[in-house]
Every structure is written in structure tokens, then in C-alpha cells.
Design a protein around this motif. Structure first.
Motif, PDB file in Angstrom:
ATOM      1  N   ALA A   2       0.829  -1.204   0.000  1.00  0.00           N
ATOM      2  CA  ALA A   2       0.000   0.000   0.000  1.00  0.00           C
ATOM      3  C   ALA A   2       0.865   1.255   0.000  1.00  0.00           C
ATOM      4  O   ALA A   2       0.535   2.250  -0.643  1.00  0.00           O
ATOM      5  N   VAL A   3       1.991   1.205   0.722  1.00  0.00           N
ATOM      6  CA  VAL A   3       2.849   2.387   0.838  1.00  0.00           C
ATOM      7  C   VAL A   3       3.609   2.659  -0.454  1.00  0.00           C
ATOM      8  O   VAL A   3       3.822   3.811  -0.825  1.00  0.00           O
ATOM      9  N   GLU A   4       4.009   1.592  -1.164  1.00  0.00           N
ATOM     10  CA  GLU A   4       4.842   1.720  -2.361  1.00  0.00           C
ATOM     11  C   GLU A   4       6.045   2.633  -2.091  1.00  0.00           C
ATOM     12  O   GLU A   4       6.164   3.729  -2.647  1.00  0.00           O
ATOM     13  N   PRO A   5       6.964   2.202  -1.238  1.00  0.00           N
ATOM     14  CA  PRO A   5       8.094   3.052  -0.855  1.00  0.00           C
ATOM     15  C   PRO A   5       9.078   3.248  -1.997  1.00  0.00           C
ATOM     16  O   PRO A   5       9.115   2.477  -2.957  1.00  0.00           O
ATOM     17  N   VAL A   6       9.878   4.306  -1.881  1.00  0.00           N
ATOM     18  CA  VAL A   6      11.010   4.501  -2.786  1.00  0.00           C
ATOM     19  C   VAL A   6      12.096   3.512  -2.369  1.00  0.00           C
ATOM     20  O   VAL A   6      12.518   3.502  -1.211  1.00  0.00           O
ATOM     21  N   VAL A   7      12.548   2.671  -3.283  1.00  0.00           N
ATOM     22  CA  VAL A   7      13.493   1.613  -2.949  1.00  0.00           C
ATOM     23  C   VAL A   7      14.780   1.799  -3.749  1.00  0.00           C
ATOM     24  O   VAL A   7      14.740   1.964  -4.976  1.00  0.00           O
ATOM     25  N   VAL A   8      15.912   1.789  -3.054  1.00  0.00           N
ATOM     26  CA  VAL A   8      17.228   1.779  -3.691  1.00  0.00           C
ATOM     27  C   VAL A   8      17.946   0.527  -3.204  1.00  0.00           C
ATOM     28  O   VAL A   8      18.166   0.346  -2.000  1.00  0.00           O
ATOM     29  N   HIS A   9      18.320  -0.355  -4.142  1.00  0.00           N
ATOM     30  CA  HIS A   9      18.933  -1.628  -3.797  1.00  0.00           C
ATOM     31  C   HIS A   9      20.357  -1.658  -4.333  1.00  0.00           C
ATOM     32  O   HIS A   9      20.576  -1.612  -5.538  1.00  0.00           O
ATOM     33  N   ASP A  10      21.310  -1.709  -3.424  1.00  0.00           N
ATOM     34  CA  ASP A  10      22.718  -1.803  -3.792  1.00  0.00           C
ATOM     35  C   ASP A  10      23.257  -3.130  -3.252  1.00  0.00           C
ATOM     36  O   ASP A  10      23.453  -3.299  -2.052  1.00  0.00           O
ATOM     37  N   ASN A 318      21.418  -9.353  -0.656  1.00  0.00           N
ATOM     38  CA  ASN A 318      20.470 -10.065  -1.521  1.00  0.00           C
ATOM     39  C   ASN A 318      19.013  -9.805  -1.177  1.00  0.00           C
ATOM     40  O   ASN A 318      18.147 -10.602  -1.534  1.00  0.00           O
ATOM     41  N   ASN A 319      18.735  -8.722  -0.473  1.00  0.00           N
ATOM     42  CA  ASN A 319      17.375  -8.443  -0.019  1.00  0.00           C
ATOM     43  C   ASN A 319      16.989  -9.493   1.022  1.00  0.00           C
ATOM     44  O   ASN A 319      17.824 -10.234   1.522  1.00  0.00           O
ATOM     45  N   ALA A 320      15.706  -9.594   1.351  1.00  0.00           N
ATOM     46  CA  ALA A 320      15.262 -10.554   2.358  1.00  0.00           C
ATOM     47  C   ALA A 320      15.499 -11.976   1.852  1.00  0.00           C
ATOM     48  O   ALA A 320      15.181 -12.294   0.702  1.00  0.00           O
ATOM     49  N   GLN A 321      16.039 -12.835   2.709  1.00  0.00           N
ATOM     50  CA  GLN A 321      16.332 -14.200   2.303  1.00  0.00           C
ATOM     51  C   GLN A 321      16.234 -15.132   3.503  1.00  0.00           C
ATOM     52  O   GLN A 321      16.305 -14.702   4.657  1.00  0.00           O
ATOM     53  N   ILE A 322      16.058 -16.411   3.190  1.00  0.00           N
ATOM     54  CA  ILE A 322      16.033 -17.446   4.215  1.00  0.00           C
ATOM     55  C   ILE A 322      17.430 -18.048   4.350  1.00  0.00           C
ATOM     56  O   ILE A 322      18.049 -18.436   3.350  1.00  0.00           O
ATOM     57  N   LEU A 323      17.932 -18.119   5.579  1.00  0.00           N
ATOM     58  CA  LEU A 323      19.245 -18.702   5.848  1.00  0.00           C
ATOM     59  C   LEU A 323      19.073 -19.950   6.706  1.00  0.00           C
ATOM     60  O   LEU A 323      18.262 -19.956   7.645  1.00  0.00           O
ATOM     61  N   LEU A 324      19.825 -20.999   6.376  1.00  0.00           N
ATOM     62  CA  LEU A 324      19.755 -22.248   7.112  1.00  0.00           C
ATOM     63  C   LEU A 324      20.937 -22.380   8.061  1.00  0.00           C
ATOM     64  O   LEU A 324      22.049 -21.964   7.738  1.00  0.00           O
ATOM     65  N   ASN A 325      20.681 -22.989   9.222  1.00  0.00           N
ATOM     66  CA  ASN A 325      21.703 -23.240  10.228  1.00  0.00           C
ATOM     67  C   ASN A 325      22.233 -24.661  10.029  1.00  0.00           C
ATOM     68  O   ASN A 325      21.459 -25.628  10.034  1.00  0.00           O
ATOM     69  N   ASN A 326      23.539 -24.801   9.858  1.00  0.00           N
ATOM     70  CA  ASN A 326      24.121 -26.123   9.618  1.00  0.00           C
ATOM     71  C   ASN A 326      24.141 -26.999  10.871  1.00  0.00           C
ATOM     72  O   ASN A 326      24.349 -28.206  10.784  1.00  0.00           O
ATOM     73  N   ASN A 327      23.950 -26.411  12.035  1.00  0.00           N
ATOM     74  CA  ASN A 327      23.906 -27.172  13.278  1.00  0.00           C
ATOM     75  C   ASN A 327      22.526 -27.815  13.416  1.00  0.00           C
ATOM     76  O   ASN A 327      21.666 -27.357  14.164  1.00  0.00           O
TER      77      ASN A 327
END
Length: 360
Positions: A2-10, A318-327
Motif C-alpha cells: 500500500a505504501v509503495e516506498p522509494v526503494v534503492v537496492h545496492d 540479496n534483499n530478504a532471504q532465508i538462511l539455514l543453520n548447519n547445526n
């Protein structure tokens, strides 16, 4: 959405580094017809050329993760799924072909919902920063109390907020007075509209209830209850013209294939309305004569009105991402988190008006 923010991705940026956002403004003060008139012997090219009004906003990236500890949201936590559960869910998928059941059974929708709710609350809090500008008007953004009341206007009897509603005065946000006044002020201060030509409002369900007590508003807001019989065939649904967007339409939308997608909102008085259960709860101490002879604490339901480019987001990695724990205890569990490198900032507080409707 809804907000449609201004996004800058580096992609090269990491936590602690900065990303530059741009804040644009209009020149304003167009002058008169005579002031723009030029003569034949007048030289137009000069050193006083004007540029686009742009402010550089540097946003520092931070690392954000989820889920959080259920006992203390400031502490990190992880999301753990037993591999046996995952195998059972895979078999269920093969047996039924129901993709939604598969995802919900291993909890991936739960992790996604945690990220969405956190991000939405961040955007809401950024929009609410406009309240610090003071009372909204035709010149600036800010807060708007029912009846156009100003904070500290009654420091004797009006409680800590300094506001008194006399007998017969309503402390609830009203469609015919408050809404029209607030939208008028946004237009007067040249707040741009979104691409569809409308402002947007994210409001608390209680505030929506107050608005729906107005017969004109209720006539428009009643339609979202009608869903499409077949999401792949809108013509098969009731009130198909509402869903297809013929002309300005109303933009009412159902949920596609059962997925928790964002509705398109409905239109009323130049505003596209979105209801949210994720706004921060707040209360104020003030006097409402119809309820109490003295000041008391009242919950305040929020209505956040805004135009485009109100909030900016800088993203790194890489923006939002899922990370796995090797333990993973010898591959018996799958342990994961979501991770995000980002920075959030309010860009144009004059494009925001924060309305309140007191609950009593």
C-alpha cells in the motif's frame, strides 16, 4: 504494497554502510500571468537557472532477522522444523496436490507472515513520525484529531493531551467533517497522488468501524465481502465490474487462490482504503464530556493518510532471504531464519497526515 516506498537496492552494501535516497519537492509559487510575460528584447538565458529540488537522504543499513524470542522481541530466535514433519508434509502434497496445505504444514507461511508483519509495522512507524511535525494543515503534514482539535489547546481540564470535547462534540473521526477537511488540506499542500489518482489510508479496524457508521461510507465499504466464484474467471463472480477495474471502479478484490495477498482497497472521497490489524496501539489522556466529567485515558484508533514517496527504503546484499543453520543435530531438523540488510526513512512528512479516532 500500500505504501509503495522509494526503494534503492545496492547489492554491494553491507550493514553499517549507507545507501543514498533522494527526496524531491515541487517549486511552488507559480506567480501571476504578468510575472511570466517576456518582451522581445529580454534575454532568457541567465545564470539563475533552477534545478530539480532534491535532497540527499543517507540511510544506514542494519541487519534485521526473524523470528524473535516470544518472551523478548529484542532477542533473536530461530525457526525449527523436524525433518520427519517435512517428509510427512511431502507425502501429503503427493497425495492431495494441495500446495497450501504443504506449505502451512512445514510452517513456511508462518515464517513469511512474521517477516511481513514486522516489515509492515516498520512502514507504519515510519509514517507515524509525521505526527512530530505538529497539527496537519494546508501547509504541513502532521496529526489530525477529530474536530480539528489541537494538542495543548486546553491545558486546564484536557488531561495530558490538553484536549477537551465539550458536550455534543464527537471524539470519533467523522466522514463529513474530518475526512473532507483532512483530504482538502492534503490537496492544498500539493501532496501528489498515486498512479491511480488517489491518496491511500491504512486504518485500524476500530477506526474503520467508526467510518462505517456513516451511511455513505458504508454503501461503498460493504462490497468487499463479495468474492469471485473462480479467480481465473472474474466474469463468473458477482459484481464482476468491481473486480475488472472498468472505469475508476472501486477496486474491491477477493483473495486469489486462497493466498494471503494484499487486497486492492476500496475508494471513497479520493482515498483508497486499507484496513490493518498491525498498527501500534496507543492511548491518550483527554476529556470527553459526553463520557466523563474529568479527563480519562482513551484508546486512539489510527488512520494514516499519505501520498507516494512518503517512505524510502535502502537495501543491501540479496534483499530478504532465508538462511539455514548447519547445526541441525545430524540432519534431524531444519533450522532457519529470515535475514535482511536494510534501512528505512521517512522522506516527505508533508505527504502524511495521521488521523485519530478515540474509542469510547
Amino acid at each position: 504494497m500500500a505504501v509503495e516506498p522509494v526503494v534503492v537496492h545496492d547489492f554491494s552494501k553491507q550493514p553499517g554502510q549507507t545507501v543514498q535516497l533522494d527526496r524531491y519537492r515541487f517549486w511552488g509559487k507559480p506567480g501571476t500571468k504578468e510575472s511570466r510575460e517576456r518582451t522581445a528584447d529580454q534575454t532568457l538565458g541567465s545564470a539563475s537557472a533552477r534545478n530539480i529540488v532534491k535532497d540527499k537522504v543517507l540511510v544506514t543499513l542494519r541487519e534485521y532477522t526473524g523470528p524473535a524470542d516470544s518472551r523478548d522481541t529484542t532477542q533473536p530466535s530461530t525457526f525449527k522444523v523436524a525433518r520427519e514433519t517435512l517428509i510427512t508434509a511431502q507425502r501429503l502434497l503427493l497425495d492431495t496436490g494441495n500446495l497450501n496445505v504443504f506449505h502451512q504444514s512445514i510452517g513456511s507461511l508462518t515464517l513469511l507472515d512474521d517477516y511481513r508483519r514486522w516489515r509492515d509495522r516498520v512502514f507504519a512507524n515510519e509514517l507515524l513520525k509525521a505526527e512530530a511535525c505538529g497539527q496537519s494543515s494546508s501547509d504541513q503534514g502532521g496529526y489530525y484529531l477529530p474536530g480539528g482539535k489541537a494538542k495543548e489547546s486546553d491545558t486546564v481540564d484536557g488531561g495530558t493531551l490538553g484536549v477537551t470535547y465539550a458536550a455534543g462534540e464527537s471524539g470519533k473521526f467523522d466522514v463529513k467533517t474530518d475526512l473532507l477537511e483532512l483530504v482538502k488540506d492534503m490537496r492544498k499542500r500539493n501532496v501528489p497522488t498515486f498512479a491511480d489518482g488517489y491518496y491511500r489510508c491504512i486504518c485500524d479496524p476500530t477506526a474503520m468501524m467508526h467510518l462505517r457508521q456513516n451511511s455513505d461510507f458504508r454503501e461503498i465499504a460493504r462490497y468487499p465481502g463479495q468474492g469471485m466464484a473462480d479467480p481465473m474467471n472474474p466474469l463468473a463472480g458477482p459484481s464482476a465490474n468491481f473486480f475488472q477495474g472498468m472505469g475508476p471502479a472501486y477496486g474491491q478484490a477477493g483473495f486469489v487462490a486462497g493466498q494471503p495477498v494484499m487486497p486492492t482497497g476500496f475508494l471513497f472521497e479520493g482515498v483508497r482504503w486499507f484496513e490493518s490489524t498491525n498498527l501500534p496501539e496507543t492511548s491518550y489522556n483527554l476529556k470527553i464530556a459526553d463520557e466523563s466529567a474529568t479527563a480519562a485515558d482513551y484508546d486512539a484508533a489510527q488512520l494514516i493518510f499519505f501520498g507516494p514517496q512518503a517512505v524510502g527504503v535502502g537495501i543491501g546484499g540479496n534483499n530478504a532471504q532465508i538462511l539455514l543453520n548447519n547445526n541441525d543435530d545430524f540432519s534431524r531438523f531444519i533450522i532457519m531464519i529470515w535475514s535482511l540488510f536494510a534501512g528505512f526513512e521517512t522522506l516527505n512528512k508533508d505527504f502524511i497526515s495521521v488521523g485519530y479516532s478515540f474509542v469510547y
